[in-house]
Design a protein around this motif. Structure first.
Motif: not given
Length: 253
Positions: A100-112
């Motif tokens: 599930s978190l891997w699905c959000g990998r693109d968002a991680l690039k912004d810092g979360v």
């Protein structure tokens, strides 16, 4: 930096609420508001925290009963002043949350600032994480070092000099430094390393947690830091007893 919420889980121990709602939309407002439509949910509380610390965008990873989140998206954006992006987890009912978190990998690039969709906690947690930034820290876990631990908690062994050494439920509570509460600050420069560790984790076993991905990172020599949250009332809502506790806590925030 943006907010990111893991809200794909079914929460079967919270039935009948989760017959029609994902876990993150189970009502934690007054007990009389049983459908949650006019009351608070864990997602509401988390988005309010994000707004209070000045974030303007958030991603929500959805899966089980995702249509319920979609239906409330516009109202949540208006209420909290956040631009919301829904990120689909296509295996939410089959696999655990490392995927599930891997699905959000693109968002991680912004810092979360990542928050589990079942954790009721005050904004002081996010503020503690933000205050701990700097000095090259790339991932910082919110850690409860006060609570008495038992078998079910996500336990952490951490050292001030070297950071996290172990993170797992499968540990003698007496060995642990504290409990990871389900909120993490992830800097953008950690995104690629974390995504790769998460992929390795769910490919090894789709039922593993994203915290197992954190352990994979640590085993690779990546430093993960912790930030103790102090005397804070919070709860991870897994069952109806937790929900009663969550309602008690939520009314204070």
């Amino acid at each position: 930096m943006i907010g990111l919420v893991l809200a794909a889980g079914a929460g079967r121990r919270l039935r009948p609420y989760t017959d029609t709602l994902p876990k993150a939309l189970v009502p934690v407002g007054p007990a009389g508001i049983e459908d949650g439509s006019d009351g608070l949910t864990v997602l509401d509380l988390t988005l309010a925290n994000f707004a209070e610390i000045g974030l303007t965008e958030a991603g929500i990873i959805v899966g089980y009963r995702k249509e319920a989140v979609q239906e409330r998206k516009a109202a949540l954006e208006q209420k909290y002043g956040l631009k919301l992006t829904l990120i689909d987890n296509d295996k939410a009912e089959e696999w655990n949350n490392a995927y599930s978190l891997w699905c959000g990998r693109d968002a991680l690039k912004d810092g979360v600032i990542l928050a589990n969709g079942d954790t009721v906690h005050p904004v002081s947690v996010e503020k503690t994480l933000l205050a701990a930034r700097g000095d090259g820290k790339r991932i910082i876990l919110a850690l409860d070092t006060v609570k008495t631990l038992a078998d079910e908690e996500m336990k952490v062994v951490a050292d001030p000099a070297t950071g996290v050494r172990r993170i797992t439920k499968l540990m003698d509570p007496a060995e642990a430094t504290g409990e990871y509460i389900g909120v993490t600050l992830i800097e953008g420069e950690a995104a690629a390393d974390l995504a790769d560790a998460l992929r390795t984790t769910f490919e090894r076993d789709p039922q593993l947690y994203y915290e197992d991905g954190y352990q994979e990172l640590v085993d690779r020599g990546f430093r993960i830091d912790v930030a103790p949250i102090g005397e804070v009332d919070w709860v991870e809502i897994d069952n109806h007893d937790d929900l009663a506790r969550g309602r008690e806590i939520a009314c204070r925030y």
